[in-house]
Design a protein around this motif. Structure first.
Motif, PDB file in Angstrom:
ATOM      1  N   ASP A 250      52.878  38.304 -97.963  1.00 43.41           N
ATOM      2  CA  ASP A 250      51.603  38.223 -98.679  1.00 43.41           C
ATOM      3  C   ASP A 250      51.728  38.754-100.107  1.00 43.41           C
ATOM      4  N   ARG A 251      51.004  38.103-100.997  1.00 43.26           N
ATOM      5  CA  ARG A 251      50.879  38.542-102.389  1.00 43.26           C
ATOM      6  C   ARG A 251      49.640  37.888-102.989  1.00 43.26           C
ATOM      7  N   VAL A 252      49.227  38.348-104.122  1.00 41.21           N
ATOM      8  CA  VAL A 252      48.056  37.803-104.803  1.00 41.21           C
ATOM      9  C   VAL A 252      48.355  36.397-105.320  1.00 41.21           C
ATOM     10  N   GLY A 253      47.402  35.469-105.150  1.00 38.99           N
ATOM     11  CA  GLY A 253      47.473  34.163-105.797  1.00 38.99           C
ATOM     12  C   GLY A 253      48.073  33.023-104.996  1.00 38.99           C
ATOM     13  N   ILE A 254      48.401  33.240-103.731  1.00 41.20           N
ATOM     14  CA  ILE A 254      49.040  32.178-102.947  1.00 41.20           C
ATOM     15  C   ILE A 254      48.129  30.963-102.821  1.00 41.20           C
ATOM     16  N   ILE A 255      46.901  31.170-102.399  1.00 45.87           N
ATOM     17  CA  ILE A 255      45.974  30.044-102.203  1.00 45.87           C
ATOM     18  C   ILE A 255      45.744  29.333-103.534  1.00 45.87           C
ATOM     19  N   TYR A 256      45.605  30.088-104.602  1.00 49.03           N
ATOM     20  CA  TYR A 256      45.426  29.496-105.928  1.00 49.03           C
ATOM     21  C   TYR A 256      46.601  28.587-106.294  1.00 49.03           C
ATOM     22  N   GLU A 257      47.826  29.084-106.126  1.00 47.73           N
ATOM     23  CA  GLU A 257      49.016  28.311-106.500  1.00 47.73           C
ATOM     24  C   GLU A 257      49.100  27.010-105.710  1.00 47.73           C
ATOM     25  N   VAL A 258      48.833  27.071-104.406  1.00 49.04           N
ATOM     26  CA  VAL A 258      48.923  25.877-103.566  1.00 49.04           C
ATOM     27  C   VAL A 258      47.809  24.889-103.913  1.00 49.04           C
TER      28      VAL A 258
ATOM     29  N   GLN B 106      43.523  30.624 -92.696  1.00 47.11           N
ATOM     30  CA  GLN B 106      44.569  31.512 -93.190  1.00 47.11           C
ATOM     31  C   GLN B 106      44.357  32.895 -92.613  1.00 47.11           C
ATOM     32  N   THR B 107      45.453  33.595 -92.461  1.00 47.03           N
ATOM     33  CA  THR B 107      45.398  34.963 -91.946  1.00 47.03           C
ATOM     34  C   THR B 107      46.582  35.741 -92.489  1.00 47.03           C
ATOM     35  N   ILE B 108      46.468  37.049 -92.422  1.00 47.50           N
ATOM     36  CA  ILE B 108      47.553  37.936 -92.808  1.00 47.50           C
ATOM     37  C   ILE B 108      47.838  38.830 -91.611  1.00 47.50           C
ATOM     38  N   VAL B 109      49.090  38.831 -91.160  1.00 44.68           N
ATOM     39  CA  VAL B 109      49.508  39.634 -90.017  1.00 44.68           C
ATOM     40  C   VAL B 109      50.684  40.498 -90.453  1.00 44.68           C
ATOM     41  N   SER B 110      50.504  41.800 -90.390  1.00 44.92           N
ATOM     42  CA  SER B 110      51.569  42.755 -90.756  1.00 44.92           C
ATOM     43  C   SER B 110      52.209  42.428 -92.099  1.00 44.92           C
ATOM     44  N   GLY B 111      51.378  42.063 -93.079  1.00 41.00           N
ATOM     45  CA  GLY B 111      51.872  41.793 -94.422  1.00 41.00           C
ATOM     46  C   GLY B 111      52.407  40.390 -94.644  1.00 41.00           C
ATOM     47  N   TYR B 112      52.326  39.537 -93.606  1.00 44.43           N
ATOM     48  CA  TYR B 112      52.782  38.150 -93.749  1.00 44.43           C
ATOM     49  C   TYR B 112      51.587  37.202 -93.777  1.00 44.43           C
TER      50      TYR B 112
ATOM     51  N   ILE C 257      57.174  30.600-105.629  1.00 45.49           N
ATOM     52  CA  ILE C 257      56.298  31.691-105.177  1.00 45.49           C
ATOM     53  C   ILE C 257      56.878  32.468-103.993  1.00 45.49           C
ATOM     54  N   GLY C 258      58.077  32.092-103.547  1.00 48.84           N
ATOM     55  CA  GLY C 258      58.723  32.820-102.465  1.00 48.84           C
ATOM     56  C   GLY C 258      58.082  32.599-101.104  1.00 48.84           C
ATOM     57  N   MET C 259      57.603  31.389-100.865  1.00 44.91           N
ATOM     58  CA  MET C 259      56.936  31.050 -99.608  1.00 44.91           C
ATOM     59  C   MET C 259      57.565  29.781 -99.038  1.00 44.91           C
ATOM     60  N   GLU C 260      57.374  29.580 -97.748  1.00 44.07           N
ATOM     61  CA  GLU C 260      57.761  28.310 -97.138  1.00 44.07           C
ATOM     62  C   GLU C 260      56.516  27.429 -97.129  1.00 44.07           C
TER      63      GLU C 260
END
Length: 90
Positions: free
Chosen positions: A11-19, A35-41, A71-74
């Motif tokens: 997780d980081r700021v701006g993921i949804i924006y970038e996509v 969308q969800t965040i689980v243990s920082g992911y 952005i370092g995501m899959e």
């Protein structure tokens, strides 16, 4: 054409924006999103409609691969029928 787009990574700021910035540029409509965040992911699934897009799914897939690296995501997109077939238990 409906497609399933998935995004997974730290997780980081701006993921949804970038996509969604890429989707809007290519005139791809978001029909549903979870969308969800689980243990920082961060995990996100979108149901999208590519009927307004001029590019092929392969071209969009490549553009999203480049974004994912940036952005370092899959980030993956696949036709809804293929996604359903892959995730059917039977």
């Amino acid at each position: 054409m409906k497609c399933v787009l998935t995004v997974v990574g730290k997780d980081r700021v701006g993921i949804i924006y970038e996509v969604t910035k890429v989707l809007a540029k290519e005139r791809i409509n978001v029909l549903d999103i979870s969308q969800t965040i689980v243990s920082g992911y961060f995990t996100m699934i979108m149901i999208t409609d590519l009927s307004g897009c001029d590019k092929t799914i392969e071209e969009i897939r490549e553009e999203l691969n480049v974004l994912g690296t940036k952005i370092g995501m899959e980030v993956r997109i696949q036709h809804e029928d293929i996604f359903n077939a892959m995730h059917t238990i039977g």
